[in-house]
Enzyme design. Sequence first.
Site, mmCIF file in Angstrom:
data_model
loop_
_atom_site.group_PDB
_atom_site.id
_atom_site.type_symbol
_atom_site.label_atom_id
_atom_site.label_comp_id
_atom_site.label_asym_id
_atom_site.label_seq_id
_atom_site.Cartn_x
_atom_site.Cartn_y
_atom_site.Cartn_z
ATOM 1 N N GLU A 115 2.196 1.197 0.311
ATOM 2 C CA GLU A 115 1.175 0.501 0.747
ATOM 3 C C GLU A 115 1.372 -0.843 0.584
ATOM 4 O O GLU A 115 1.183 -1.821 1.239
ATOM 5 C CB GLU A 115 -0.334 0.943 0.103
ATOM 6 C CG GLU A 115 -0.831 2.496 0.582
ATOM 7 C CD GLU A 115 -1.776 2.588 -0.023
ATOM 8 O OE1 GLU A 115 -2.076 3.408 -1.265
ATOM 9 O OE2 GLU A 115 -3.125 2.112 0.521
ATOM 10 N N ARG B 120 -6.151 13.152 -0.279
ATOM 11 C CA ARG B 120 -7.333 13.830 -0.569
ATOM 12 C C ARG B 120 -7.338 14.971 -1.397
ATOM 13 O O ARG B 120 -8.329 15.827 -1.566
ATOM 14 C CB ARG B 120 -8.002 14.232 1.003
ATOM 15 C CG ARG B 120 -8.647 13.049 1.630
ATOM 16 C CD ARG B 120 -9.073 13.651 3.024
ATOM 17 N NE ARG B 120 -7.542 13.417 4.092
ATOM 18 C CZ ARG B 120 -7.948 14.022 5.364
ATOM 19 N NH1 ARG B 120 -9.001 14.600 5.737
ATOM 20 N NH2 ARG B 120 -7.014 13.700 6.267
ATOM 21 N N CYS C 223 -6.813 9.286 5.152
ATOM 22 C CA CYS C 223 -6.251 9.250 3.640
ATOM 23 C C CYS C 223 -5.339 10.340 3.504
ATOM 24 O O CYS C 223 -5.589 11.639 3.626
ATOM 25 C CB CYS C 223 -7.313 9.367 3.069
ATOM 26 S SG CYS C 223 -7.085 9.501 1.042
ATOM 27 N N TRP D 191 -5.742 5.708 -6.252
ATOM 28 C CA TRP D 191 -4.621 4.944 -6.888
ATOM 29 C C TRP D 191 -3.610 4.628 -5.662
ATOM 30 O O TRP D 191 -3.868 5.083 -4.391
ATOM 31 C CB TRP D 191 -3.874 5.784 -7.815
ATOM 32 C CG TRP D 191 -3.241 7.266 -7.501
ATOM 33 C CD1 TRP D 191 -2.523 7.607 -6.555
ATOM 34 C CD2 TRP D 191 -4.078 8.393 -7.860
ATOM 35 N NE1 TRP D 191 -2.302 8.848 -6.537
ATOM 36 C CE2 TRP D 191 -3.419 9.437 -7.180
ATOM 37 C CE3 TRP D 191 -5.188 8.678 -8.705
ATOM 38 C CZ2 TRP D 191 -3.717 10.791 -7.512
ATOM 39 C CZ3 TRP D 191 -5.462 9.909 -8.879
ATOM 40 C CH2 TRP D 191 -4.782 11.067 -8.271
HETATM 41 N N1 ARG Z 1 -3.779 0.182 2.158
HETATM 42 C C1 ARG Z 1 -4.739 -0.747 1.278
HETATM 43 C C2 ARG Z 1 -4.042 -1.772 0.430
HETATM 44 O O1 ARG Z 1 -2.804 -1.904 0.533
HETATM 45 C C3 ARG Z 1 -5.655 0.220 0.389
HETATM 46 C C4 ARG Z 1 -6.114 1.221 1.193
HETATM 47 C C5 ARG Z 1 -6.526 2.624 0.171
HETATM 48 N N2 ARG Z 1 -5.454 3.045 -0.726
HETATM 49 C C6 ARG Z 1 -5.581 3.759 -1.655
HETATM 50 N N3 ARG Z 1 -4.457 4.257 -2.071
HETATM 51 N N4 ARG Z 1 -6.683 4.287 -1.936
HETATM 52 O O2 ARG Z 1 -4.557 -2.505 -0.316
#
Ligand code: ARG
Length: 358
Positions: A238, A63, A60, A233
């Site tokens: 991602e 953090r 992560c 968030w």
């Molecule tokens: N990578 C994953 C997604 O696109 C989520 C993982 C957690 N991501 C976060 N920003 N807490 O759905």
Amino acid sequence: MTAQAVEFVRQFHRERPASGDPRERIRQVLAEIDRTGSYRHTAEELAFGARVAWRNSARCIGRLYWRSLLVRDLRHVDSPDGIAEQCFQHLRAAGNGGRIRPVISVFAPDRPGHPAPRILNQQLVRYAGHRQPDGTVVGDPAGAELADRAKRSQWKSGEGRFDVLPLLIQPGPDAEPRWYELPDDAVREVRLSHPEHGWFTELGLRWYTVPAISDMTLEIGGIRYPTAPFNGWYMGTEIGARNLADADRYDMLTAVAERLGLDTSTARTLWRDRALVELNIAVLHSFQEAGVTMADHHTESERFLRHIAQEERLGRPTPADWSWIVPPVSGGLTPVYHRYYDPVDPDLRPAFLARNPW
Ligand code: ARG
């Protein structure tokens, strides 16, 4: 379990000197394990354990804010109906009108001879993948298996590209899962548009606002909480560089490149790279316009290095997995690319782990 319990109580008291001498609490815990085969965390131990599990999450990048995690103590909730209702509440609290809050909901732990119910979904909100007769998938291929399972349990789905999956909750190892449709007011989504390209909206893309992992076990002091969904968030990449771009996910780069009028006849024109950047611009722009918290990879990378420096001042290492920390676009433009990290220790606890089987 005793060794892990003792180690955790020691850590709790070490990091929170105000809680005094650990010896009395260690005696209590050992007596309880002797009597019942397990023990109960205090509310403070639970909150501390959940936050430290986040701090220990080597994959992560977010953090820096580990202390601010809102911990919902729901250990008394162990029925599928109760878990579903509290997951909806979790999403409302985390969504918070767009100002996303990191939240974890901790449900009943596994007890000796009495495993706790489990949420089968990978995340509380995810899109279904509908398998077609020709082997292709409409929607998110990452949500195909759960959609199959839900349909076997009589879930009546649409056939759309962005159908929110129901929650599937299995009460016990030999019980059938039950499904629960998420209420509209628990799921917020953002439609994607591009700041310069009007046609972008015609791609019909959207994404949900709260990434809430629901398939990991939270382990604290030898106690396993297999149902403990948590969220932070989103970082734009991602969605823009993985969920919507990966060939085995929404695979949108060709469509974006065509609209941009790029030469897709050879990899050397870098049409994929150009399309990827525009897609990521659209994601960040759309969340911003909607007033929903989202980090960009440059800012989040800087924050992560600040987190490491801060932990170092406190005498703690920050184990990190380079291949997960470095963003999937423009890696070398971010400071997290240009260094090594403290090694990952698989025995570090408290931790979020791949969920233990029944
Ligand atoms: N990578 C994953 C997604 O696109 C989520 C993982 C957690 N991501 C976060 N920003 N807490 O759905």
